[in-house]
Design an enzyme around this catalytic site. Structure first.
Site, PDB file in Angstrom:
ATOM      1  N   ALA A  57       8.616  -4.370  12.713  1.00 41.92           N
ATOM      2  CA  ALA A  57       8.893  -5.110  11.481  1.00 41.92           C
ATOM      3  C   ALA A  57      10.359  -5.526  11.370  1.00 41.92           C
ATOM      4  O   ALA A  57      10.659  -6.685  11.055  1.00 41.92           O
ATOM      5  CB  ALA A  57       8.506  -4.247  10.281  1.00 41.92           C
ATOM      6  N   ASN A  76       3.212  -6.980  13.489  1.00 45.99           N
ATOM      7  CA  ASN A  76       2.756  -5.647  13.892  1.00 45.99           C
ATOM      8  C   ASN A  76       2.888  -5.567  15.417  1.00 45.99           C
ATOM      9  O   ASN A  76       2.538  -6.520  16.114  1.00 45.99           O
ATOM     10  CB  ASN A  76       1.273  -5.455  13.485  1.00 45.99           C
ATOM     11  CG  ASN A  76       0.856  -3.992  13.463  1.00 45.99           C
ATOM     12  OD1 ASN A  76       1.105  -3.239  14.396  1.00 45.99           O
ATOM     13  ND2 ASN A  76       0.211  -3.585  12.371  1.00 45.99           N
ATOM     14  N   CYS A 117       4.104  19.573 -17.171  1.00 48.50           N
ATOM     15  CA  CYS A 117       4.423  18.676 -18.278  1.00 48.50           C
ATOM     16  C   CYS A 117       5.189  19.454 -19.351  1.00 48.50           C
ATOM     17  O   CYS A 117       4.799  20.564 -19.716  1.00 48.50           O
ATOM     18  CB  CYS A 117       3.121  18.120 -18.854  1.00 48.50           C
ATOM     19  SG  CYS A 117       3.347  17.027 -20.262  1.00 48.50           S
ATOM     20  N   HIS A 133      -1.320   1.376  -4.428  1.00 48.08           N
ATOM     21  CA  HIS A 133      -1.717   2.787  -4.375  1.00 48.08           C
ATOM     22  C   HIS A 133      -0.809   3.686  -5.213  1.00 48.08           C
ATOM     23  O   HIS A 133      -0.858   4.905  -5.071  1.00 48.08           O
ATOM     24  CB  HIS A 133      -1.729   3.271  -2.918  1.00 48.08           C
ATOM     25  CG  HIS A 133      -2.819   2.643  -2.101  1.00 48.08           C
ATOM     26  ND1 HIS A 133      -2.755   2.517  -0.741  1.00 48.08           N
ATOM     27  CD2 HIS A 133      -4.009   2.091  -2.463  1.00 48.08           C
ATOM     28  CE1 HIS A 133      -3.858   1.911  -0.296  1.00 48.08           C
ATOM     29  NE2 HIS A 133      -4.617   1.637  -1.326  1.00 48.08           N
ATOM     30  N   GLN A 137       0.853  -1.197   0.000  1.00 46.19           N
ATOM     31  CA  GLN A 137       0.000   0.000   0.000  1.00 46.19           C
ATOM     32  C   GLN A 137       0.884   1.241   0.000  1.00 46.19           C
ATOM     33  O   GLN A 137       0.387   2.346  -0.117  1.00 46.19           O
ATOM     34  CB  GLN A 137      -0.849   0.024   1.263  1.00 46.19           C
ATOM     35  CG  GLN A 137      -1.793  -1.136   1.392  1.00 46.19           C
ATOM     36  CD  GLN A 137      -2.464  -1.107   2.760  1.00 46.19           C
ATOM     37  OE1 GLN A 137      -3.496  -0.489   2.943  1.00 46.19           O
ATOM     38  NE2 GLN A 137      -1.863  -1.766   3.720  1.00 46.19           N
ATOM     39  N   ASN A 138       2.186   1.043   0.206  1.00 47.28           N
ATOM     40  CA  ASN A 138       3.068   2.191   0.363  1.00 47.28           C
ATOM     41  C   ASN A 138       3.428   2.796  -0.981  1.00 47.28           C
ATOM     42  O   ASN A 138       3.471   2.119  -1.998  1.00 47.28           O
ATOM     43  CB  ASN A 138       4.336   1.789   1.126  1.00 47.28           C
ATOM     44  CG  ASN A 138       4.016   1.380   2.544  1.00 47.28           C
ATOM     45  OD1 ASN A 138       2.932   1.677   3.023  1.00 47.28           O
ATOM     46  ND2 ASN A 138       4.932   0.697   3.194  1.00 47.28           N
ATOM     47  N   ILE A 139       3.741   4.076  -0.932  1.00 49.70           N
ATOM     48  CA  ILE A 139       4.020   4.804  -2.165  1.00 49.70           C
ATOM     49  C   ILE A 139       5.432   5.369  -2.112  1.00 49.70           C
ATOM     50  O   ILE A 139       5.796   6.232  -2.871  1.00 49.70           O
ATOM     51  CB  ILE A 139       2.988   5.940  -2.333  1.00 49.70           C
ATOM     52  CG1 ILE A 139       2.978   6.838  -1.084  1.00 49.70           C
ATOM     53  CG2 ILE A 139       1.607   5.354  -2.573  1.00 49.70           C
ATOM     54  CD1 ILE A 139       2.151   8.083  -1.257  1.00 49.70           C
ATOM     55  N   ASP A 140       6.241   4.845  -1.156  1.00 54.00           N
ATOM     56  CA  ASP A 140       7.553   5.437  -0.890  1.00 54.00           C
ATOM     57  C   ASP A 140       8.695   4.807  -1.679  1.00 54.00           C
ATOM     58  O   ASP A 140       9.842   5.233  -1.562  1.00 54.00           O
ATOM     59  CB  ASP A 140       7.862   5.384   0.616  1.00 54.00           C
ATOM     60  CG  ASP A 140       7.760   3.961   1.185  1.00 54.00           C
ATOM     61  OD1 ASP A 140       7.932   2.985   0.423  1.00 54.00           O
ATOM     62  OD2 ASP A 140       7.507   3.838   2.407  1.00 54.00           O
TER      63      ASP A 140
HETATM   64  P1  NAD Z   1      -1.732   2.877   8.828  1.00 59.25           P
HETATM   65  O1  NAD Z   1      -1.073   4.202   8.831  1.00 59.25           O
HETATM   66  O2  NAD Z   1      -3.207   2.837   8.863  1.00 59.25           O
HETATM   67  O3  NAD Z   1      -1.202   1.938  10.011  1.00 59.25           O
HETATM   68  C1  NAD Z   1       0.131   1.643  10.229  1.00 59.25           C
HETATM   69  C2  NAD Z   1       0.257   0.317  10.960  1.00 59.25           C
HETATM   70  O4  NAD Z   1       1.646   0.055  11.161  1.00 59.25           O
HETATM   71  C3  NAD Z   1      -0.395   0.241  12.350  1.00 59.25           C
HETATM   72  O5  NAD Z   1      -1.125  -0.950  12.486  1.00 59.25           O
HETATM   73  C4  NAD Z   1       0.796   0.240  13.330  1.00 59.25           C
HETATM   74  O6  NAD Z   1       0.543  -0.501  14.516  1.00 59.25           O
HETATM   75  C5  NAD Z   1       1.845  -0.429  12.487  1.00 59.25           C
HETATM   76  N1  NAD Z   1       3.228  -0.118  12.848  1.00 59.25           N
HETATM   77  C6  NAD Z   1       3.736   1.009  13.398  1.00 59.25           C
HETATM   78  N2  NAD Z   1       5.067   0.893  13.589  1.00 59.25           N
HETATM   79  C7  NAD Z   1       5.409  -0.327  13.120  1.00 59.25           C
HETATM   80  C8  NAD Z   1       6.638  -1.037  13.020  1.00 59.25           C
HETATM   81  N3  NAD Z   1       7.809  -0.500  13.409  1.00 59.25           N
HETATM   82  N4  NAD Z   1       6.627  -2.285  12.500  1.00 59.25           N
HETATM   83  C9  NAD Z   1       5.463  -2.860  12.085  1.00 59.25           C
HETATM   84  N5  NAD Z   1       4.266  -2.230  12.156  1.00 59.25           N
HETATM   85  C10 NAD Z   1       4.244  -0.988  12.661  1.00 59.25           C
HETATM   86  O7  NAD Z   1      -1.165   2.144   7.579  1.00 59.25           O
HETATM   87  P2  NAD Z   1      -1.881   1.387   6.434  1.00 59.25           P
HETATM   88  O8  NAD Z   1      -2.787   0.334   6.950  1.00 59.25           O
HETATM   89  O9  NAD Z   1      -0.787   1.026   5.511  1.00 59.25           O
HETATM   90  O10 NAD Z   1      -2.835   2.462   5.704  1.00 59.25           O
HETATM   91  C11 NAD Z   1      -2.516   3.788   5.455  1.00 59.25           C
HETATM   92  C12 NAD Z   1      -2.480   4.169   4.014  1.00 59.25           C
HETATM   93  O11 NAD Z   1      -1.621   5.271   3.960  1.00 59.25           O
HETATM   94  C13 NAD Z   1      -1.898   3.155   3.098  1.00 59.25           C
HETATM   95  O12 NAD Z   1      -2.844   2.869   2.178  1.00 59.25           O
HETATM   96  C14 NAD Z   1      -0.684   3.809   2.424  1.00 59.25           C
HETATM   97  O13 NAD Z   1      -0.914   3.961   1.038  1.00 59.25           O
HETATM   98  C15 NAD Z   1      -0.619   5.178   2.956  1.00 59.25           C
HETATM   99  N6  NAD Z   1       0.675   5.578   3.552  1.00 59.25           N
HETATM  100  C16 NAD Z   1       1.842   5.217   2.974  1.00 59.25           C
HETATM  101  C17 NAD Z   1       3.031   5.591   3.535  1.00 59.25           C
HETATM  102  C18 NAD Z   1       4.302   5.149   2.877  1.00 59.25           C
HETATM  103  O14 NAD Z   1       4.346   5.028   1.660  1.00 59.25           O
HETATM  104  N7  NAD Z   1       5.346   4.855   3.673  1.00 59.25           N
HETATM  105  C19 NAD Z   1       3.051   6.343   4.715  1.00 59.25           C
HETATM  106  C20 NAD Z   1       1.830   6.732   5.269  1.00 59.25           C
HETATM  107  C21 NAD Z   1       0.652   6.331   4.680  1.00 59.25           C
END
Ligand code: NAD
Length: 245
Positions: A233, A214, A148, A119, A101-104
């Site tokens: 993690a 988690n 663009c 995403h 789900q991450n976009i990083d």
């Molecule tokens: P969330 O923000 O809803 O929840 C984060 C989860 O990570 C929580 O359950 C928390 O307990 C857990 N967590 C915190 N620290 C941790 C660690 N060190 N190790 C393991 N788990 C840990 O995240 P989500 O469910 O991914 O949903 C949020 C949406 O926001 C996603 O769809 C994503 O696209 C986006 N998002 C992405 C980034 C990124 O790209 N890094 C950052 C913020 C949000």
């Protein structure tokens, strides 16, 4: 906990199609906060700046915050041990694909190659008029909004905003892999975001063992998760790596 890690490693070693499903939590130890929770980004920023309708009407204002969050802040982040262990598992044939789900872009930077970007990805920018894609490296973001070079339109980061659909290929590939999976490792996701959270649920319905990493309980813990490896993690995946290799 150590026993559960040993058991998880055994299950993974004996399985044929292991997938991972990751959320914002896997990147927390790289310095990128999640959206929700005590230190979440939404405590500091208004989620409206990532709402498609609001963005289309106020691109200049949104870009001011988009630059700060995704290009000033994210650009300093590097993959952590958790991203690296998943990349190693793929390389050694123990992980077939990764749905994030991450976009990083940190999974790709760590060396993972089969990544379904559910995403999208902040490292690409897209022209909404002609569809041309750009690498974020082409811009220094001192001057915003970026435009663009073909038609002068304002570019949008190529990740999905609220109100946008999931990229078709990522959606189809994620669910196809979830149906094939015999193990799904969920790392750092609350399970609150749909339709992404249906990916591990689909794997579960198809008979996969669900291993969740988690420090907290989530929407998956209980109804979906079979083994909860409670911890950060990078710590949990480092221990799993020692058992696997
Ligand atoms: P969330 O923000 O809803 O929840 C984060 C989860 O990570 C929580 O359950 C928390 O307990 C857990 N967590 C915190 N620290 C941790 C660690 N060190 N190790 C393991 N788990 C840990 O995240 P989500 O469910 O991914 O949903 C949020 C949406 O926001 C996603 O769809 C994503 O696209 C986006 N998002 C992405 C980034 C990124 O790209 N890094 C950052 C913020 C949000």
């Amino acid at each position: 906990m150590d026993l559960l890690i040993k058991e998880s490693a055994e299950i993974i070693r004996e399985s044929k199609f292991v997938i991972a499903f990751t959320g914002a939590g896997i990147s927390v130890e790289s310095g990128i906060p999640p959206f929700r929770g005590e230190h979440g980004l939404w405590n500091k920023y208004n989620p409206e700046v990532l709402d498609l309708g609001f963005y289309l009407e106020n691109p200049d204002e949104c870009w001011f915050y988009i630059r700060e969050i995704f290009y000033d802040f994210f650009s300093d982040a590097h993959p952590n041990k958790a991203h690296k262990v998943l990349a190693r598992m793929e390389k050694e044939g123990l992980l077939k694909s990764l749905v994030t789900q991450n976009i990083d872009n940190l999974h790709q930077q760590a060396g993972s190659t089969i990544v379904h970007e559910f995403h999208g990805n902040s490292k690409r920018l897209k022209c909404l008029k002609c569809g041309k894609l750009f690498s974020s490296k082409e811009f220094d973001f001192k001057k915003i909004p970026p435009r663009c070079d073909e038609d002068g339109e304002i570019l949008k980061p190529d990740f999905i905003f609220f109100g946008e659909g999931i990229p078709r290929d990522a959606y189809e590939n994620s669910f196809a892999d979830a149906e094939k999976a015999d193990v799904c490792i969920i790392v750092g996701s609350t399970g609150e975001v749909t339709p992404a959270s249906f990916v591990p649920r689909t794997a579960k319905q198809s008979g996969a063992v669900i291993i969740e990493i988690n420090p907290e309980e989530t929407m998956f813990t209980g109804p979906v998760t079979d083994i909860h490896l409670k911890g950060k993690a990078s710590e949990v995946l480092s221990k799993l790596e020692k058992e696997l290799f």
